[in-house]
Design a protein around this motif. Structure first.
Motif, PDB file in Angstrom:
ATOM      1  N   GLU A 186       0.829  -1.206   0.000  1.00 16.56           N
ATOM      2  CA  GLU A 186       0.000   0.000   0.000  1.00 16.56           C
ATOM      3  C   GLU A 186       0.867   1.260   0.000  1.00 16.56           C
ATOM      4  O   GLU A 186       0.559   2.241  -0.690  1.00 16.56           O
ATOM      5  N   LEU A 187       1.963   1.222   0.757  1.00 14.92           N
ATOM      6  CA  LEU A 187       2.825   2.403   0.866  1.00 14.92           C
ATOM      7  C   LEU A 187       3.520   2.733  -0.448  1.00 14.92           C
ATOM      8  O   LEU A 187       3.831   3.892  -0.722  1.00 14.92           O
ATOM      9  N   ILE A 188       3.795   1.713  -1.264  1.00 14.89           N
ATOM     10  CA  ILE A 188       4.448   1.983  -2.558  1.00 14.89           C
ATOM     11  C   ILE A 188       3.447   1.894  -3.712  1.00 14.89           C
ATOM     12  O   ILE A 188       3.839   1.870  -4.880  1.00 14.89           O
ATOM     13  N   GLU A 189       2.167   1.806  -3.349  1.00 16.52           N
ATOM     14  CA  GLU A 189       1.062   1.848  -4.320  1.00 16.52           C
ATOM     15  C   GLU A 189       1.162   0.713  -5.336  1.00 16.52           C
ATOM     16  O   GLU A 189       1.085   0.925  -6.552  1.00 16.52           O
ATOM     17  N   GLN A 190       1.351  -0.501  -4.828  1.00 18.75           N
ATOM     18  CA  GLN A 190       1.332  -1.705  -5.651  1.00 18.75           C
ATOM     19  C   GLN A 190       0.337  -2.695  -5.052  1.00 18.75           C
ATOM     20  O   GLN A 190      -0.073  -2.569  -3.903  1.00 18.75           O
ATOM     21  N   THR A 191      -0.017  -3.702  -5.831  1.00 17.73           N
ATOM     22  CA  THR A 191      -0.826  -4.786  -5.281  1.00 17.73           C
ATOM     23  C   THR A 191       0.072  -5.710  -4.446  1.00 17.73           C
ATOM     24  O   THR A 191       1.296  -5.736  -4.614  1.00 17.73           O
ATOM     25  N   ASN A 192      -0.550  -6.464  -3.560  1.00 20.45           N
ATOM     26  CA  ASN A 192       0.212  -7.399  -2.732  1.00 20.45           C
ATOM     27  C   ASN A 192       0.993  -8.391  -3.583  1.00 20.45           C
ATOM     28  O   ASN A 192       2.162  -8.685  -3.310  1.00 20.45           O
ATOM     29  N   VAL A 193       0.350  -8.924  -4.616  1.00 18.28           N
ATOM     30  CA  VAL A 193       0.991  -9.933  -5.459  1.00 18.28           C
ATOM     31  C   VAL A 193       2.167  -9.335  -6.216  1.00 18.28           C
ATOM     32  O   VAL A 193       3.246  -9.932  -6.311  1.00 18.28           O
ATOM     33  N   ALA A 194       1.987  -8.127  -6.767  1.00 20.78           N
ATOM     34  CA  ALA A 194       3.069  -7.486  -7.516  1.00 20.78           C
ATOM     35  C   ALA A 194       4.264  -7.199  -6.616  1.00 20.78           C
ATOM     36  O   ALA A 194       5.420  -7.409  -7.008  1.00 20.78           O
ATOM     37  N   TYR A 195       3.990  -6.712  -5.414  1.00 20.32           N
ATOM     38  CA  TYR A 195       5.074  -6.421  -4.464  1.00 20.32           C
ATOM     39  C   TYR A 195       5.816  -7.701  -4.103  1.00 20.32           C
ATOM     40  O   TYR A 195       7.054  -7.717  -4.034  1.00 20.32           O
ATOM     41  N   PHE A 196       5.068  -8.778  -3.890  1.00 26.11           N
ATOM     42  CA  PHE A 196       5.657 -10.064  -3.524  1.00 26.11           C
ATOM     43  C   PHE A 196       6.584 -10.587  -4.627  1.00 26.11           C
ATOM     44  O   PHE A 196       7.715 -11.006  -4.365  1.00 26.11           O
ATOM     45  N   ILE A 197       6.110 -10.519  -5.868  1.00 29.11           N
ATOM     46  CA  ILE A 197       6.873 -11.100  -6.989  1.00 29.11           C
ATOM     47  C   ILE A 197       8.039 -10.209  -7.406  1.00 29.11           C
ATOM     48  O   ILE A 197       9.161 -10.687  -7.631  1.00 29.11           O
ATOM     49  N   THR A 198       7.807  -8.907  -7.503  1.00 31.03           N
ATOM     50  CA  THR A 198       8.834  -8.025  -8.063  1.00 31.03           C
ATOM     51  C   THR A 198       9.871  -7.565  -7.036  1.00 31.03           C
ATOM     52  O   THR A 198      11.007  -7.242  -7.405  1.00 31.03           O
ATOM     53  N   HIS A 199       9.512  -7.538  -5.765  1.00 35.72           N
ATOM     54  CA  HIS A 199      10.435  -7.007  -4.762  1.00 35.72           C
ATOM     55  C   HIS A 199      10.838  -8.032  -3.701  1.00 35.72           C
ATOM     56  O   HIS A 199      12.026  -8.191  -3.400  1.00 35.72           O
ATOM     57  N   GLN A 200       9.850  -8.719  -3.114  1.00 34.71           N
ATOM     58  CA  GLN A 200      10.182  -9.621  -2.013  1.00 34.71           C
ATOM     59  C   GLN A 200      11.003 -10.830  -2.470  1.00 34.71           C
ATOM     60  O   GLN A 200      12.067 -11.110  -1.911  1.00 34.71           O
ATOM     61  N   LEU A 201      10.501 -11.552  -3.467  1.00 34.13           N
ATOM     62  CA  LEU A 201      11.172 -12.790  -3.884  1.00 34.13           C
ATOM     63  C   LEU A 201      12.627 -12.591  -4.309  1.00 34.13           C
ATOM     64  O   LEU A 201      13.496 -13.364  -3.895  1.00 34.13           O
ATOM     65  N   PRO A 202      12.949 -11.572  -5.118  1.00 33.88           N
ATOM     66  CA  PRO A 202      14.356 -11.409  -5.515  1.00 33.88           C
ATOM     67  C   PRO A 202      15.305 -11.169  -4.336  1.00 33.88           C
ATOM     68  O   PRO A 202      16.503 -11.432  -4.454  1.00 33.88           O
ATOM     69  N   LEU A 203      14.791 -10.665  -3.222  1.00 33.14           N
ATOM     70  CA  LEU A 203      15.638 -10.444  -2.052  1.00 33.14           C
ATOM     71  C   LEU A 203      15.574 -11.619  -1.080  1.00 33.14           C
ATOM     72  O   LEU A 203      16.577 -11.984  -0.459  1.00 33.14           O
ATOM     73  N   VAL A 204      14.405 -12.235  -0.959  1.00 36.56           N
ATOM     74  CA  VAL A 204      14.230 -13.327   0.005  1.00 36.56           C
ATOM     75  C   VAL A 204      14.982 -14.580  -0.424  1.00 36.56           C
ATOM     76  O   VAL A 204      15.588 -15.275   0.416  1.00 36.56           O
ATOM     77  N   ILE A 205      14.973 -14.903  -1.711  1.00 35.13           N
ATOM     78  CA  ILE A 205      15.585 -16.164  -2.170  1.00 35.13           C
ATOM     79  C   ILE A 205      17.083 -16.230  -1.856  1.00 35.13           C
ATOM     80  O   ILE A 205      17.542 -17.190  -1.226  1.00 35.13           O
ATOM     81  N   PRO A 206      17.906 -15.235  -2.258  1.00 32.31           N
ATOM     82  CA  PRO A 206      19.328 -15.335  -1.901  1.00 32.31           C
ATOM     83  C   PRO A 206      19.558 -15.242  -0.395  1.00 32.31           C
ATOM     84  O   PRO A 206      20.466 -15.903   0.136  1.00 32.31           O
TER      85      PRO A 206
END
Length: 462
Positions: A185-205
């Motif tokens: 909400e703070l970066i004005e994205q959907t939950n799914v988009a935030y999860f895929i585009t931002h969280q996963l690339p940082l969480v996996i490594p």
């Protein structure tokens, strides 16, 4: 006044830490500290916490806050934790846990030589489950009921098994996470988009680093404990050898400890077995309990034995209430006290005046929110306190909002796993019969390494 309040909150926290280190009753220590800070907030008129239904008296209002904290916890997480704790005790009583361990040992016999590898693999598996069951305490207790006895049966210590279970809930990620919802909400994205585009690339490594650090950390401390407590380890080994002996129940009972977890996954919105049916953790536990009672009735064909087994569930609930729920309530009162003295606001204010570069300040913020989550015992409380301020701070630093919000959101949930007053740490340690402080200490070193990697990797790859 904010400087005085910040000093007071640090002083009370330091004294409380000393009391906890000296093994004073944690419920009493945390409750007293929380009430003292709430009282100081009223005296200095900083950010006094007011109960939902004020009594008209400051003294009564303080007690009302404790009452409301009890009621809210019992209505929400408290009942869930009690039902899971009762179900774990029930599974032990009917030897279903023994059946699960006995059957699991055959296909997992390969891991007998590599028990710490098996324990470490639990982390990414648990993280996947955490996306479908976004409750750290709930998932932790479900894994204690199903995975924990298997890991102990393979030969790792109780603390190692609990450590990797806690590590499985390190990252509040996925569309169902409350922290994810706020960050998106703070970066004005959907939950799914935030999860895929931002969280996963940082969480996996970061997960790969977490697995490596927890592997070597747990193996080191188990060897160190074994050298110091050889007699105790001999007793533990005897327990393990008994736990893998053939149980005097049908092998189908082995399915019962994992039944609640299976139900929650099958009926989660991400699997969607039946789209119009929703199932929460407490309902899954109670349904599994009744199914288990049916198994016992068919096996024993004796109503008295079935009801006697049923009583173990209530006893387990009572034990968890006395040891776990009361500690969670005391921890929440302590957290309310920190917030009432403006602890979080003061941290933000002082950090922005350090005079560092944007990336340096963001890194400091991530470490601060990690420490705040440790003190407050809640990743949600820490991030929800910081979160709304972050877009404005990011603009001041000339950074995109997500670059500041993402590491802080993940740091908050990581700090929870190193907090001896966090719900998941208190709950899984209480059910397994170990000290929450010892579990938090076991997690601290690999988590510090993990948070440093997360911060470095995130800002290097921006």
């Amino acid at each position: 006044m904010s400087s005085i309040a910040f000093f007071l909150s640090l002083s009370v926290t330091a004294i409380t830490g000393i009391y906890l280190y000296r093994r004073l009753n944690p419920q009493g220590s945390l409750m007293l500290a929380g009430l003292i800070m709430l009282t100081l907030a009223v005296i200095f008129n900083i950010q006094p916490v007011i109960p939902a239904k004020p009594t008209g008296s400051i003294i009564f209002d303080l007690i009302k806050i404790v009452e409301e904290t009890f009621v809210n916890n019992l209505a929400r997480a408290g009942l869930m934790i009690m039902t899971i704790g009762g179900y774990v005790a029930f599974m032990n009583h009917i030897q279903a846990t023994n059946a699960l361990v006995y059957i699991s040992m055959k296909p997992l016999s390969l891991f007998k030589k590599y028990p710490y590898l098996a324990a470490t693999i639990t982390i990414p598996i648990g993280q996947i489950l955490f996306i479908t069951t976004p409750s750290a305490t709930g998932l932790g207790l479900l894994l204690v009921a199903s995975v924990y006895p298997i890991l102990v049966g393979l030969g790792v210590s109780k603390l190692t098994a609990l450590s990797v279970i806690a590590a499985a809930t390190l990252f509040d990620q996925g569309p169902g996470s409350a922290n994810t919802a706020l960050a998106a909400e703070l970066i004005e994205q959907t939950n799914v988009a935030y999860f895929i585009t931002h969280q996963l690339p940082l969480v996996i490594p970061t997960t790969l680093v977490v697995m490596a650090l927890f592997y070597f950390n747990n193996r080191y401390f188990d060897k160190k404990d074994a050298a110091r407590l050889s007699a105790e380890n001999e007793t533990e080994n005897n327990k393990v050898s008994q736990s893998v002996s053939r149980p005097d129940v049908p092998f189908i009972f082995a399915f019962l400890p994992i039944l609640p977890l299976a139900l929650l996954i099958l009926f989660s919105p991400y699997v969607g077995l039946l789209q119009n049916i929703t199932l929460n953790t407490t309902t899954a536990m109670i349904l599994s309990l009744f199914i288990s009672l049916l198994f016992i009735a068919l096996h024993t064909r004796n109503l008295r034995k079935t009801f006697d087994a049923f009583s173990s569930f209530w006893k387990g609930m009572g034990n968890v209430f006395a040891s776990v729920v009361t500690l969670i309530v005391a921890s929440e009162v302590f957290s309310k006290g920190l917030i009432s003295l403006g602890f979080i606001d003061s941290l933000v204010e002082y950090s922005t005046h350090i005079g560092l570069s944007g990336i340096s300040i963001a890194a400091v913020f991530a470490l601060i929110i990690f420490g705040a989550a440790m003190l407050m015992g809640s990743g949600n409380a820490a991030f929800f306190s910081f979160g709304p301020l972050l877009p404005g701070i990011a603009r001041q630093l000339g950074m995109p909002a997500y670059s500041l919000i993402l590491p802080l959101q993940l740091s908050a949930s990581m700090g929870r796993a190193a907090s001896p007053i966090a719900g998941i740490i208190v709950a899984i340690a209480g059910v397994a019969g170990v000290s929450p402080i010892e579990l938090a200490k076991r997690n601290t070193l690999p988590l510090i390494g993990s948070i440093l990697f997360l911060i470095g990797y995130h800002f290097i790859t921006l």
